[in-house]
Structure formats: structure tokens, C-alpha cells
Write a protein that holds these residues in place. Structure first.
Motif, PDB file in Angstrom:
ATOM      1  N   GLU A   1      72.057  40.129  23.369  1.00 37.79           N
ATOM      2  CA  GLU A   1      70.726  40.308  23.592  1.00 37.79           C
ATOM      3  C   GLU A   1      69.886  41.745  22.514  1.00 37.79           C
ATOM      4  O   GLU A   1      69.292  42.170  22.018  1.00 37.79           O
ATOM      5  CB  GLU A   1      69.918  40.443  25.244  1.00 37.79           C
TER       6      GLU A   1
ATOM      7  N   PHE B   1      79.972  31.506  21.800  1.00 33.62           N
ATOM      8  CA  PHE B   1      81.095  32.764  22.159  1.00 33.62           C
ATOM      9  C   PHE B   1      82.573  32.035  21.730  1.00 33.62           C
ATOM     10  O   PHE B   1      83.193  32.967  20.884  1.00 33.62           O
ATOM     11  CB  PHE B   1      81.104  32.700  23.260  1.00 33.62           C
TER      12      PHE B   1
ATOM     13  N   ILE C   1      74.162  33.279  21.252  1.00 35.53           N
ATOM     14  CA  ILE C   1      75.371  33.838  22.555  1.00 35.53           C
ATOM     15  C   ILE C   1      74.354  34.449  23.635  1.00 35.53           C
ATOM     16  O   ILE C   1      74.639  35.297  24.728  1.00 35.53           O
ATOM     17  CB  ILE C   1      76.209  35.166  21.788  1.00 35.53           C
TER      18      ILE C   1
ATOM     19  N   ARG D   1      73.053  32.622  26.135  1.00 38.59           N
ATOM     20  CA  ARG D   1      74.838  32.407  26.868  1.00 38.59           C
ATOM     21  C   ARG D   1      75.503  31.112  26.663  1.00 38.59           C
ATOM     22  O   ARG D   1      75.463  30.139  27.122  1.00 38.59           O
ATOM     23  CB  ARG D   1      73.940  32.892  28.474  1.00 38.59           C
ATOM     24  N   ASP D   2      75.385  30.915  25.687  1.00 40.73           N
ATOM     25  CA  ASP D   2      76.385  30.205  25.003  1.00 40.73           C
ATOM     26  C   ASP D   2      77.405  29.876  24.852  1.00 40.73           C
ATOM     27  O   ASP D   2      77.762  30.999  23.850  1.00 40.73           O
ATOM     28  CB  ASP D   2      75.508  29.718  23.549  1.00 40.73           C
ATOM     29  N   ALA D   3      78.086  29.772  25.893  1.00 44.89           N
ATOM     30  CA  ALA D   3      79.333  29.401  25.354  1.00 44.89           C
ATOM     31  C   ALA D   3      80.314  28.693  24.584  1.00 44.89           C
ATOM     32  O   ALA D   3      81.496  29.692  23.946  1.00 44.89           O
ATOM     33  CB  ALA D   3      80.523  29.001  27.003  1.00 44.89           C
TER      34      ALA D   3
ATOM     35  N   TRP E   1      79.857  39.940  24.036  1.00 45.88           N
ATOM     36  CA  TRP E   1      78.606  38.913  24.733  1.00 45.88           C
ATOM     37  C   TRP E   1      78.120  39.745  25.856  1.00 45.88           C
ATOM     38  O   TRP E   1      76.614  39.193  26.225  1.00 45.88           O
ATOM     39  CB  TRP E   1      80.059  38.283  25.285  1.00 45.88           C
ATOM     40  N   ALA E   2      78.590  40.690  26.084  1.00 51.84           N
ATOM     41  CA  ALA E   2      77.492  41.632  27.307  1.00 51.84           C
ATOM     42  C   ALA E   2      76.032  42.245  26.325  1.00 51.84           C
ATOM     43  O   ALA E   2      74.788  42.409  27.035  1.00 51.84           O
ATOM     44  CB  ALA E   2      78.362  42.804  27.549  1.00 51.84           C
TER      45      ALA E   2
END
Length: 199
Positions: free
Chosen positions: A72, A31, A23, A26-28, A68-69
Motif C-alpha cells: 500500500e 503476488f 497487490i 490483496r490480489d494473490a 506484500w506487507a
């Protein structure tokens, strides 16, 4: 805790840390797995705490968007995605309940009676409505303890983590919450509480 098939698949795919690494990249699809596995839990917790389906949907979406945000910043070895999301959702509910208290003294509307005509169904629906109304009489933290423990069946350690408490403090809170729930049910005409809190 009730695990969905999506949650079991997540565990089989290397666990939460591996999923959060994806995630963060940025693996949709990853998610989407988290959404499938946890959205229903977040909605149930928020609905039982807030009594409003639209608000519960907002809380669930906001918790997922925050995950999601902040992907990291995920630290491997944390309690897990479910615990993190539950903590975020509960905190949002507590904030909304505090704002409501200052904004209005009105009681939330009761749900419409949509049960069928059979006596048993009517009685069960009346029990649910009384239990939900009694739940609404509790303080925010007592309500959260009851919802997480009896409605969502979380282990005490996970419920404590969701409320950002140590286990001993949570168990003390839960004891007071159960006592407050019994008093709230009695005030609404239910003098004996058999079994667990109604769903």
C-alpha cells in the motif's frame, strides 16, 4: 540481469506499478507473479552472500513478505520491484553477516564436491569452491558488490540502488571489491583471474 519468463509477462501486463496496485488490493494472483518472477534471483543473491541454502530461502521469503506487507505504500515511478526486493534481500544478508561475525569466528562449511569424475568437471568445481571461499573472505559490502555485478549481472545503477548508494560511490566500491577479490583468490593459490568471477 537475467529476466525470467514470469518477469517478462509482468512487464507486458502494465509494469510494476500496475502490479503493485493489484497487490495492494490483496490480489494473490498478482503476488504469485512477483514470486515466480523474482524468488530465484533473491535466493541466488542470498546464497552467494551467505553460503547457506536454508538461510537464503529465509531471506528470499522475508523480502517477498515485506513487499506484500508494504504494498500500500508503493510509490509509482520507483526503480521497480526487482530493485526494491534486491535491496531488501541484500540488507538482510548484510545484517545476518554482521550478526554472524559477532556470534562466531568459525568459517562457513564448504559445499560438498558433487562433480562427476571427468577432469574438466572436477577442475571447474574446484574453481567454483575456491571462488566462493574467496568471496567469503571479503567484507560484507565488497561481497555484495561482486555478487550483484558479476553473479547477477545487474547494471551498476541497479546494484547501486540495491545497496542504497549513488552510482559514483558504488563504482568506487566495486573497484575496491575487485581488488580485494583478486587478492583473496591469490591468497588461495589462484594467481591469475581470467574472465569473470566464477559462478
Amino acid at each position: 540481469m537475467r529476466f525470467t519468463s514470469a518477469a517478462r509477462e509482468t512487464a507486458a501486463d502494465g509494469g510494476d506499478d500496475a502490479l503493485m496496485t493489484r497487490i495492494a488490493g490483496r490480489d494473490a494472483v498478482a503476488f504469485g507473479r512477483v514470486v515466480d518472477a523474482h524468488a530465484a534471483l533473491l535466493h541466488r543473491v542470498a546464497y552467494r552472500m551467505l553460503g547457506d541454502a536454508a538461510e537464503a530461502e529465509d531471506v528470499a521469503q522475508e523480502a517477498l513478505l515485506r513487499l506484500w506487507a508494504s504494498a500500500e505504500r508503493w510509490r509509482p515511478g520507483q526503480a521497480g520491484i526487482a530493485a526494491w526486493l534486491t535491496r531488501v534481500a541484500v540488507n538482510q544478508c548484510l545484517d545476518r553477516l554482521r550478526r554472524r561475525r559477532f556470534a562466531s569466528d568459525e568459517e562457513p562449511p564448504e559445499r560438498a564436491d558433487d562433480a562427476g569424475g571427468a577432469d574438466a568437471l572436477v577442475e571447474e568445481e574446484q574453481w567454483r569452491r575456491v571462488a566462493l571461499a574467496a568471496l567469503g573472505d571479503l567484507s560484507e559490502r565488497h561481497r555484495a558488490a561482486i555478487v550483484l555485478t558479476y553473479y547477477e549481472e545487474l547494471p551498476n545503477s541497479m546494484a547501486a540502488d540495491a545497496l542504497d548508494m549513488n552510482l559514483k560511490a558504488f563504482e568506487s566500491l566495486l573497484l575496491r571489491a575487485r581488488s580485494a577479490m583478486r587478492a583473496a583468490l591469490a591468497a588461495r593459490g589462484l594467481t591469475s583471474l581470467t574472465g569473470e568471477v566464477a559462478s
